[in-house]
Design a protein around this motif. Structure first.
Motif, PDB file in Angstrom:
ATOM      1  N   SER A 156     -13.630 -11.768 -17.062  1.00 40.88           N
ATOM      2  CA  SER A 156     -12.925 -12.459 -18.156  1.00 40.88           C
ATOM      3  C   SER A 156     -13.253 -11.962 -19.460  1.00 40.88           C
ATOM      4  O   SER A 156     -12.461 -11.814 -20.363  1.00 40.88           O
ATOM      5  CB  SER A 156     -13.132 -13.928 -17.995  1.00 40.88           C
ATOM      6  OG  SER A 156     -14.637 -14.307 -18.257  1.00 40.88           O
ATOM      7  N   LEU A 157     -14.449 -11.609 -19.741  1.00 40.25           N
ATOM      8  CA  LEU A 157     -14.705 -10.872 -21.015  1.00 40.25           C
ATOM      9  C   LEU A 157     -13.942  -9.662 -21.264  1.00 40.25           C
ATOM     10  O   LEU A 157     -13.439  -9.313 -22.466  1.00 40.25           O
ATOM     11  CB  LEU A 157     -16.156 -10.719 -21.363  1.00 40.25           C
ATOM     12  CG  LEU A 157     -17.272 -12.082 -21.490  1.00 40.25           C
ATOM     13  CD1 LEU A 157     -18.711 -11.646 -21.655  1.00 40.25           C
ATOM     14  CD2 LEU A 157     -16.730 -12.432 -22.942  1.00 40.25           C
ATOM     15  N   VAL A 158     -13.956  -8.708 -20.280  1.00 38.59           N
ATOM     16  CA  VAL A 158     -13.458  -7.553 -20.283  1.00 38.59           C
ATOM     17  C   VAL A 158     -11.903  -7.512 -20.781  1.00 38.59           C
ATOM     18  O   VAL A 158     -11.291  -7.172 -21.529  1.00 38.59           O
ATOM     19  CB  VAL A 158     -13.592  -6.820 -19.262  1.00 38.59           C
ATOM     20  CG1 VAL A 158     -12.276  -5.474 -18.918  1.00 38.59           C
ATOM     21  CG2 VAL A 158     -15.085  -6.044 -19.233  1.00 38.59           C
ATOM     22  N   VAL A 159     -11.186  -8.552 -20.028  1.00 39.00           N
ATOM     23  CA  VAL A 159      -9.870  -9.025 -20.028  1.00 39.00           C
ATOM     24  C   VAL A 159      -9.518  -9.431 -21.504  1.00 39.00           C
ATOM     25  O   VAL A 159      -8.526  -9.114 -21.901  1.00 39.00           O
ATOM     26  CB  VAL A 159      -9.336  -9.929 -18.953  1.00 39.00           C
ATOM     27  CG1 VAL A 159      -7.892 -10.307 -19.267  1.00 39.00           C
ATOM     28  CG2 VAL A 159      -9.166  -9.234 -17.606  1.00 39.00           C
ATOM     29  N   ALA A 160     -10.400 -10.447 -21.903  1.00 38.55           N
ATOM     30  CA  ALA A 160     -10.415 -11.021 -23.055  1.00 38.55           C
ATOM     31  C   ALA A 160     -10.276 -10.026 -24.239  1.00 38.55           C
ATOM     32  O   ALA A 160      -9.781 -10.279 -25.373  1.00 38.55           O
ATOM     33  CB  ALA A 160     -11.294 -12.031 -23.125  1.00 38.55           C
ATOM     34  N   LEU A 161     -11.264  -9.048 -24.203  1.00 41.08           N
ATOM     35  CA  LEU A 161     -11.536  -8.104 -25.358  1.00 41.08           C
ATOM     36  C   LEU A 161     -10.515  -6.871 -25.224  1.00 41.08           C
ATOM     37  O   LEU A 161     -10.771  -6.251 -26.160  1.00 41.08           O
ATOM     38  CB  LEU A 161     -13.043  -7.851 -25.548  1.00 41.08           C
ATOM     39  CG  LEU A 161     -13.866  -9.056 -25.679  1.00 41.08           C
ATOM     40  CD1 LEU A 161     -15.164  -8.510 -25.608  1.00 41.08           C
ATOM     41  CD2 LEU A 161     -13.598  -9.583 -27.151  1.00 41.08           C
TER      42      LEU A 161
END
Length: 161
Positions: free
Chosen positions: A53-58
């Motif tokens: 989710s962090l990768v997708v969000a960033l």
């Protein structure tokens, strides 16, 4: 009681009890191992989900940041080129303000001469020679002449000229 004590201490009974105890220990160790594994797997899954989710969000903001940094670099380069061009144009404008430079350019470009001077125009000796295609150009239709010029320019572009 002697029969019960005998059964309790008989070899078959002892082996059976030993087997049951061993089976119980194995079962308990397997359930503990499975419980530990499931906790670690659950934690790992949660951690993987958070990282994803962090990768997708960033991902999008980072991509935008990189693209904007590239645009900024391009704009700085364009600004530098424009400033250099402005400086060249200012220099040229200053030269044109000088009457001697303007007179020199007028004489050179427009072939003007001062009163009492004789003007000469030197013609290139090779300019009088015509190519084979130009000799018959008057006899052909106009569209053939244009097409020949396109072919000629196309071959000169392909040869690096």
């Amino acid at each position: 009681m002697a029969v019960k004590d005998r059964d309790r201490f008989s070899t078959a009974t002892r082996i059976r009890l030993l087997g049951e105890q061993t089976a119980a220990r194995v079962y308990r160790s397997q359930t503990k191992r499975q419980a530990r594994r499931s906790r670690l797997t659950g934690r790992a899954a949660l951690l993987a989900m958070v990282v994803c989710s962090l990768v997708v969000a960033l991902a999008y903001p980072i991509r935008q940041y990189v693209a904007q940094r590239g645009e900024i670099a391009d704009l700085r380069r364009q600004k530098q080129q424009t400033q250099e061009r402005v400086e060249r144009l200012r220099d040229e404008k200053a030269r044109w303000q000088d009457d001697a430079y303007a007179e020199q350019q007028i004489r050179k470009r427009l072939h003007y001469v001062m009163p009492g001077e004789t003007g000469y125009i030197v013609v290139d000796p090779g300019a009088g020679k015509q190519s084979r295609t130009d000799l018959g150009a008057a006899d052909r239709p106009w569209y053939r002449n244009i097409w020949d010029e396109v072919d000629t320019s196309d071959t000169s572009d392909a040869s690096g000229g």
